[in-house]
Write an enzyme that holds these catalytic residues in place. Structure first.
Site, PDB file in Angstrom:
ATOM      1  N   TYR B  49      19.586  11.716  87.893  1.00  0.00           N
ATOM      2  CA  TYR B  49      20.981  11.980  88.270  1.00  0.00           C
ATOM      3  C   TYR B  49      21.141  13.426  88.699  1.00  0.00           C
ATOM      4  O   TYR B  49      20.506  14.314  88.137  1.00  0.00           O
ATOM      5  CB  TYR B  49      21.915  11.684  87.094  1.00  0.00           C
ATOM      6  CG  TYR B  49      21.932  10.225  86.684  1.00  0.00           C
ATOM      7  CD1 TYR B  49      22.954   9.380  87.088  1.00  0.00           C
ATOM      8  CD2 TYR B  49      20.904   9.683  85.915  1.00  0.00           C
ATOM      9  CE1 TYR B  49      22.974   8.038  86.736  1.00  0.00           C
ATOM     10  CE2 TYR B  49      20.914   8.344  85.553  1.00  0.00           C
ATOM     11  CZ  TYR B  49      21.951   7.527  85.963  1.00  0.00           C
ATOM     12  OH  TYR B  49      21.957   6.199  85.606  1.00  0.00           O
ATOM     13  N   GLU B  50      22.014  13.678  89.685  1.00  0.00           N
ATOM     14  CA  GLU B  50      22.171  15.052  90.177  1.00  0.00           C
ATOM     15  C   GLU B  50      22.705  15.979  89.092  1.00  0.00           C
ATOM     16  O   GLU B  50      22.613  17.195  89.202  1.00  0.00           O
ATOM     17  CB  GLU B  50      23.051  15.101  91.425  1.00  0.00           C
ATOM     18  CG  GLU B  50      24.511  14.793  91.197  1.00  0.00           C
ATOM     19  CD  GLU B  50      25.329  14.874  92.495  1.00  0.00           C
ATOM     20  OE1 GLU B  50      24.793  15.249  93.545  1.00  0.00           O
ATOM     21  OE2 GLU B  50      26.533  14.544  92.429  1.00  0.00           O
ATOM     22  N   SER B  51      23.231  15.394  88.028  1.00  0.00           N
ATOM     23  CA  SER B  51      23.717  16.211  86.907  1.00  0.00           C
ATOM     24  C   SER B  51      22.565  16.873  86.151  1.00  0.00           C
ATOM     25  O   SER B  51      22.796  17.723  85.291  1.00  0.00           O
ATOM     26  CB  SER B  51      24.522  15.336  85.941  1.00  0.00           C
ATOM     27  OG  SER B  51      23.760  14.209  85.539  1.00  0.00           O
TER      28      SER B  51
END
Lengths: 306, 244, 306, 244
Positions: B49-51
């Site tokens: 996830y880009e998080s």
């Protein structure tokens, strides 16, 4: 150890964030410091520029309250829900007044903080080629590869006047520890001229120093420490409380109607003296619905080398 | 076993993940598609996830890409600098999902504005990480609801480029588009209908497309979701948050 | 979970490090993988280029054994003691044969790994102006600031064929956790084409996943996992054992005399079948003198959000 | 109370750290000088090591800049990327210590080779972090044993530049040199004798310098180490590892 930098949110925001400041309040879905946002509104700050990858509900509130006149950002919305209606009214209708936008992508923003934190005049990245973003923002430029490869893009350093960083644990001296999603809290803090650390709990130096690799931001660069448990609501603090997803849904209706939004600001910000009052007003039922259970990390041994 | 158009989209996307290792996941339908594929056909699929979450194994349906349940029990959680530098730019991402407000025949995407940039009729969220994802992921899968408003001849703004030639990124650009009507691949850079979901006609596709959609000569009907696929999918989203 | 990548050092080095490879063995005073260095010598590898900020005793041993024909480095010596005499004989006297040097500064090396790990064609840094280093190494170049400021310097990406990284804990799938001084282990691993993780102990996925922020290197990029407790001796592993400072002093005398050095390699490397034998030969007395006491990190709560 | 030339060097360096916050420490004499200053005159002195340790509080005499005792109980331990980027290049370092094999009148330093670079008579360790430290720390303190071999008219190799004009770094370059003979400051970029250690004559300094050493008009005699300074110092290095 270090002299205490612990103070109140009122004092920290009042003394360190003059009108017209460029500020960053980061936190990628996690550790978004609404407590500081509300204090900025309560003190009726003016003409602030907010640097933030994802201006979300906190930006909608700051925009509606007339605190911010500009955004430096990469994604603008209510995550998982939709639009920021107050921000959109200002962009689409200059209602009640326009708001200045300086737009990047996520990595463009992270690269800007990293350049700012590193004393570099620019940061190179593999992005933007073929996008209309460089046309919309002249600060996004190409740079030649000194080794003869194809050009890449570059962004300039971002050095906010003040960075407000929410963390889980901080010592009185400002050493701040974060776990879960760190986003770009570290880079935004090192890039800033002044740093306000807001924490879920102030802990002893011994706790911090029992795990120095966990320290994301050293007190060395911190100007003020504010203890504000629950200060991220409706976002969350890993291990302390959950994200209040219903609030993000409720916000959509509130934000669509300027009168409802003003009423919300009156009830939940202006008429409350501080974040402790907000926390209390939310009520034990809502907080217990957001409570996080326990899942402790396995400790590691640093060894005793005395 | 009856199913909704959304369920068909998720299943169609999930089937394309067989053999994929590192997948850059978005929230909602992409998350469901990846979770479904991991359970049924791609056990080694790595959810990224880009998080900053790598190898997530969420115990509940995540409602944001930074959901705390993505962090607990993950393989690694890292800064966004590390994620975009060492995973995405480094070329470790095999497949990344992107959504779109507008998409064109080359798979270029607009998520920035409707109307002009300076005075937009509708201000959309913007790029987020989409532009670097589009340029650096090996393959991009686009998930979008198809209509004349979303499948347009000309984008109001190119947020994330598709097959418009030379790029600084190391990725190969859009490889697949999945809508509620069918699935599309790119033939020499042009979106081409390769399968129609059950009950959808070519004419309906043409009416829902703002340009003359190319059609693969071997266009087929999408296999409807199998019971096992539907059961697993509905178990992932029991409250039908995304399976509207 | 992930399929096991656990194998022996002999197998990992034998299959993943062909003659002529460019390898990195990092670890800044901490976590220097001597166990891998000795296996490279034992397998009589040829013509390797060693990338390492601080080629120290491990480089002296590899140079004396004829394993390495080149160094990419920033500091060359026996820390706290003096010179690497075997390396110096090769540099100053081509004795027994020359060794190729490609020289940077510490941050230049870190920047090279970072560019390599980030898919960037170069990395900018504020260094080198006024130094003779760019004259000695044409890969260190100037780059213009696209925003019109003064030029800075740049270095090219460094992408070793193989990176050998020693860590404290790794899962069978290769998820590696490090605490204490991380140096540039992470950047060298992400920059490499193949990664060998050597660990003090293989632990369960559950242990790793109880603290995902501690994971420095994900199994995602790891090709082999080797369990080699004590594998950093005479350097150290934080919380496992101390640095063997007397050994670094002893090495000075050994390294000054090629015959003594050859005898040392025979006794401590060639004639031992693996690192376990080396560990045993060192003896319990020496190991107990190096034992680290306990100083556990305070655990943190990730929360239960199921 | 009698003292050695090395003890005089350490004490002279320590006295210059009054009021300093963030100090980039080297091993050996610089570490002793910083530890002594922290105990006696600069309690808020922050010991920062290029190994990534920030705010160290070692329980024993560290024998390397990566000694495990520096890590235990430190404020923060970080990657070398972060240390050189966010501390050094960012301009957070007030004072950094450097050693030298050769130093010239402008405070430029050679730690690379004696003789030619291609065919050196003596191969020295090289820069390590010295060149970026020299260019980015606000002030550089040089600790060196003074002799005609170390104080030279012309360096064999400029590893770390001193006062040679314009630099990309943000630092102000060398501010102080401490030897076993005296202390020196830089007057319009030229090393200038400002104090002679007890028992050392100007003539001895001139004989130990490879150029015509400038002398400050107010040159004084260095205060000898006070008993409190010597007691604290000898307590830091009880085995006299560095206090030879």
């Amino acid at each position: 150890m270090a002299n205490s930098k612990v103070t109140s949110m009122r004092e920290a925001v009042g003394s360190l964030v003059p009108d017209g400041s460029v500020i960053s309040i980061e936190g990628f879905t996690h550790l978004i410091c609404f407590a500081a946002g509300h204090e900025l509104i309560r003190q009726r700050k003016q003409d602030l520029t907010l640097c933030r990858l994802t201006p979300d509900v906190i930006a909608d509130q700051l925009a509606a309250a007339g605190v911010i006149s500009g955004l430096v950002f990469s994604w603008l919305g209510n995550p998982g829900v939709g639009s920021l209606h107050a921000v959109r009214r200002r962009i689409e209708g200059s209602d009640p007044r326009p708001i200045h936008l300086e737009e990047y992508s996520h990595f463009g923003m992270v690269a800007r903080y990293t350049a700012g934190a590193s004393g570099l005049p620019f940061f190179p990245l593999r992005s933007y080629r073929g996008s209309d973003l460089p046309g919309a923002n002249p600060k996004i430029v190409t740079i030649n590869d000194p080794y003869g490869g194809e050009p890449v893009y570059a962004v300039p350093p971002l050095n906010p006047d003040v960075s407000i960083v929410h963390v889980q644990k901080a010592s009185a001296g400002g050493d701040a520890q974060v776990w879960g999603i760190p986003g770009c809290q570290k880079e935004s803090a090192f890039a800033a001229g002044r740093v306000i650390v807001v924490c879920e709990e102030v802990v002893s130096d011994e706790t911090i120093r029992s795990d120095p690799n966990r320290t994301l931001i050293p007190g060395t660069i911190v100007d003020a420490v504010v203890e504000a448990p629950g200060g991220c609501h409706p976002s969350y603090a890993q291990g302390y409380y959950d994200r209040d997803n219903p609030f993000y849904l409720e916000w959509d209706a509130i934000s669509r109607d300027p009168d409802l939004l003003d009423a919300w600001l009156d009830e939940w910000v202006y008429s409350l003296k501080d974040h402790a009052a907000y926390r209390e007003k939310l009520g034990t039922e809502r907080w217990s619905a957001l409570s996080a259970g326990d899942a402790l990390s396995d400790p590691v041994n640093y060894g005793d080398y005395s | 076993m009856s199913f909704t158009a959304t369920e068909m989209m998720v299943v169609a996307a999930a089937r394309q993940l067989s053999g994929v290792r590192n997948c850059f996941v978005g929230i909602g339908i992409p998350n469901l598609a990846c979770s479904l594929a991991k359970r049924l056909i791609a056990p080694d699929l790595e959810l990224i996830y880009e998080s900053g979450v790598v190898g997530a194994d969420p115990a509940r349906l995540p409602l944001s890409i930074g959901d705390p349940s993505l962090v607990v029990g993950a393989r690694s959680v890292t800064s966004m600098f590390d994620l975009f530098s060492f995973y995405l730019q480094r070329g470790l991402i095999d497949v990344a999902f992107l959504g779109a407000a507008q998409v064109d025949r080359n798979g270029s995407i607009n998520t920035t504005v409707l109307g002009s940039y300076e005075k937009p009729a509708v201000r959309l969220p913007g790029s987020g990480g989409a532009v670097e994802i589009a340029l650096n992921a090996d393959q991009v899968f686009i998930i979008v609801n198809q209509s004349p408003r979303t499948f347009v001849e000309k984008l109001d703004f190119v947020t994330s480029p598709g097959h418009i030639g030379y790029r600084t990124g190391r990725g190969n650009g859009p490889a697949l588009v999945v809508t509620q009507m069918g699935t599309y691949r790119f033939v020499s850079g042009e979106m081409t209908l390769t399968s129609l979901h059950p009950g959808v006609t070519r004419e309906q596709v043409f009416e829902a497309t703002g340009w003359e959609m190319a059609v693969d000569e071997d266009v087929v009907e999408t296999d409807p979701p199998r019971p096992g696929e539907l059961d697993a999918l509905r178990h992932l989203d029991p409250d039908r948050v995304y399976l509207k």
